[in-house]
Motif scaffolding. Structure first.
Motif, mmCIF file in Angstrom:
data_model
loop_
_atom_site.group_PDB
_atom_site.id
_atom_site.type_symbol
_atom_site.label_atom_id
_atom_site.label_comp_id
_atom_site.label_asym_id
_atom_site.label_seq_id
_atom_site.Cartn_x
_atom_site.Cartn_y
_atom_site.Cartn_z
ATOM 1 N N MET A 1 102.116 -9.814 -10.244
ATOM 2 C CA MET A 1 102.920 -10.740 -9.720
ATOM 3 C C MET A 1 103.716 -11.740 -10.726
ATOM 4 N N LYS A 2 105.198 -12.108 -10.560
ATOM 5 C CA LYS A 2 105.671 -12.776 -11.681
ATOM 6 C C LYS A 2 105.049 -13.926 -11.709
ATOM 7 N N ASN A 3 105.237 -14.816 -12.792
ATOM 8 C CA ASN A 3 104.741 -15.923 -12.994
ATOM 9 C C ASN A 3 105.283 -17.076 -11.986
ATOM 10 N N LEU A 306 84.214 -22.911 -8.138
ATOM 11 C CA LEU A 306 84.240 -22.585 -9.353
ATOM 12 C C LEU A 306 84.811 -20.811 -9.068
ATOM 13 N N LEU A 307 83.941 -20.445 -8.107
ATOM 14 C CA LEU A 307 84.209 -18.831 -7.533
ATOM 15 C C LEU A 307 85.337 -18.985 -6.889
ATOM 16 N N ASP A 308 85.945 -19.892 -5.986
ATOM 17 C CA ASP A 308 87.029 -19.889 -5.288
ATOM 18 C C ASP A 308 88.353 -19.882 -6.212
ATOM 19 N N ALA A 309 88.323 -20.601 -7.400
ATOM 20 C CA ALA A 309 89.099 -20.523 -8.344
ATOM 21 C C ALA A 309 89.501 -19.230 -8.989
ATOM 22 N N LEU A 310 88.393 -18.535 -9.331
ATOM 23 C CA LEU A 310 88.450 -17.155 -9.681
ATOM 24 C C LEU A 310 89.062 -16.132 -8.767
ATOM 25 N N ALA A 311 88.441 -16.126 -7.601
ATOM 26 C CA ALA A 311 88.974 -15.302 -6.536
ATOM 27 C C ALA A 311 90.557 -15.526 -6.320
ATOM 28 N N LEU A 312 90.938 -16.753 -6.467
ATOM 29 C CA LEU A 312 92.619 -16.945 -6.206
ATOM 30 C C LEU A 312 93.177 -16.325 -7.319
ATOM 31 N N ARG A 313 92.732 -16.446 -8.450
ATOM 32 C CA ARG A 313 93.452 -15.882 -9.822
ATOM 33 C C ARG A 313 93.561 -14.447 -9.564
ATOM 34 N N LEU A 316 95.853 -13.268 -6.778
ATOM 35 C CA LEU A 316 97.410 -13.156 -7.379
ATOM 36 C C LEU A 316 97.694 -11.929 -8.309
ATOM 37 N N ARG A 317 96.509 -11.731 -9.150
ATOM 38 C CA ARG A 317 96.672 -10.588 -10.033
ATOM 39 C C ARG A 317 96.940 -9.126 -9.046
ATOM 40 N N GLU A 318 96.264 -8.974 -8.209
ATOM 41 C CA GLU A 318 96.320 -7.943 -7.322
ATOM 42 C C GLU A 318 97.525 -7.677 -6.372
ATOM 43 N N SER A 319 98.184 -8.599 -6.185
ATOM 44 C CA SER A 319 99.320 -8.516 -5.037
ATOM 45 C C SER A 319 100.688 -8.770 -5.829
ATOM 46 N N TYR A 329 92.596 -13.520 -0.610
ATOM 47 C CA TYR A 329 91.668 -14.606 -1.278
ATOM 48 C C TYR A 329 90.875 -15.395 -0.044
ATOM 49 N N GLY A 330 91.502 -15.551 1.120
ATOM 50 C CA GLY A 330 90.841 -16.217 2.150
ATOM 51 C C GLY A 330 89.762 -15.527 2.846
#
Length: 416
Positions: A1-3, A306-313, A316-319, A329-330
């Motif tokens: 995904m773009k920045n 903390l796990l939420d933050a990494l799951a969101l990251r 976003l990497r995978e879509s 994520y949800g």
């Protein structure tokens, strides 16, 4: 995904971790914090293996281990000294342990790891989404954005939670706690979380939480449970009388409470039980307590944030698009968190309520159930954060487990 241009509302542990993880992926992150200055809230907490794995992914495990205090055992007893709870991490895996950590310590580690921390918009209370869902409105009438993604990490009393739809549950707990940090001194149980109960009406706890950057003195996080309605006037009886009551429940507290010389040293904590109708809508995603506020009885709040933050990251990497990323994520986080919301809601009255019959049953059944093969494993997985749903498991990375085995802090002997 773009920045992406991302707004994060709230700079607690979840907001900090999200800002760090997302900016490292090249996203442009802007953080809003309603407090007038950046500071942690709370005394200490217990990082579970899941939370430690999140710090490992962020490159912060080693400094956290250098500051915190290794916890091998959770032990609770009633006022008569009868064991009620006795759980050791080694019963699940000999490599596992918890880490007692001061909130100041984690706050400073996450803040110092993110170069953008100096640009946080402090003193800005975000209270709503603007029409269209890409801009934020603050309490002073300011408008911010537009953003490609907005992350609501604004805590249990989130102003943005309702923007994803009507919550399934959102209510305050009728019980809260007083807390403070105390010098570790000669406390004998330096690798254990210890609790003592008088029925479910009174509960005291001590958690060793180690040191913090710039202050090498080890501390204990002390908490005292009481009804939320009694909190405004809790000190009316006078500090000496309260100390006598606390020491009568748990005589080992008496010398430790000498460090409390003013009621103002004891901060007040209130809790909420919140289950949103959804974890996201449009370009808004919930994270941390805004998505899963619960009582601290299971000690999972910071770990799950903390796990939420990494799951969101990772989502976003995978879509290639924000919408599918937030849906993934949800779904992933709801599957993990739901069981902890359930047990937190049902276990809290067993430890914090006026239900003497529940406390009587707890004192006689909780420990035996935890010794049964099935019950023991379930309890330990819930404790460590590795239970997902009723039958699933949340796997810890193999490389993390190897790191944990090689970089363990000194355990020291148990004290019984």
């Amino acid at each position: 995904m773009k920045n992406l241009d991302i707004a994060i509302v709230g700079y607690g542990s979840g907001g900090q971790a999200a800002a760090l993880a997302l900016s490292r992926d090249g996203h442009r992150v802007e953080v809003f914090e309603q407090a007038p200055a950046l500071r942690p809230v709370g005394a200490g907490f217990l990082l579970q293996p899941t939370g430690l794995s999140a710090l490992w992914q962020l490159g912060l495990l080693a400094p956290a281990l250098g500051l915190g205090r290794r916890i091998d055992r959770l032990y609770g007893e009633n006022e008569g000294g009868r064991a009620v709870m006795d759980m050791a991490y080694a019963g699940l895996d000999p490599r596992l342990f918890g880490l007692g950590l001061q909130r100041n310590a984690l706050f400073e580690l996450l803040r110092d790891a993110w170069p953008g921390a100096g640009g946080v918009r402090v003193g800005t209370r975000i209270q709503a989404l603007a029409p269209g869902g890409r801009e934020l409105l603050d309490s002073a009438g300011g408008r911010h954005g537009p953003y490609d993604l907005i992350v609501a990490a604004d805590g249990a009393a989130s102003c943005l939670r309702g923007a994803v739809g009507a919550p399934r549950l959102d209510r305050p707990y009728p019980w809260g706690a007083l807390w403070c940090l105390l010098p570790e001194g000669e406390w004998p149980w330096r690798n254990q979380l210890r609790q003592r109960y008088r029925r479910a009406r009174e509960m005291a706890g001590m958690l060793p939480v180690g040191a913090r950057p710039g202050d090498a003195a080890p501390r204990l996080s002390f908490f005292w449970s009481l009804p939320a309605a009694a909190m405004p006037d809790w000190s009316r009886e006078g500090l000496p009388a309260w100390k006598m009551r606390a020491s009568a429940l748990w005589p080992d507290l008496a010398p430790m409470l000498d460090a409390v010389e003013d009621p103002a040293q004891l901060a007040q904590a209130r809790y909420r039980d919140a289950i949103p109708g959804a974890w996201f809508r449009g370009r808004l995603a919930l994270l941390g307590d805004s998505a899963h506020a619960m009582s601290p009885q299971l000690g999972q709040g910071v770990n799950m944030a903390l796990l939420d933050a990494l799951a969101l990251r990772d989502a976003l990497r995978e879509s290639a698009q924000v919408g599918p990323a937030l849906a993934a994520y949800g779904a992933a986080r709801r599957r993990h968190v739901a069981i902890y919301q359930f047990w937190s809601r049902w276990l809290t009255p067993v430890f914090q309520s006026e239900a003497d019959s529940l406390a009587w049953l707890r004192d006689r059944l909780f420990l035996p159930l935890g010794r049964l093969p099935g019950g023991r494993g379930q309890m330990l997985r819930v404790l460590t954060g590795t239970q997902r749903g009723w039958w699933g498991r949340y796997g810890l990375p193999t490389a993390f487990m190897q790191t944990l085995e090689q970089a363990q802090p000194a355990a020291g002997p148990w004290s019984n």
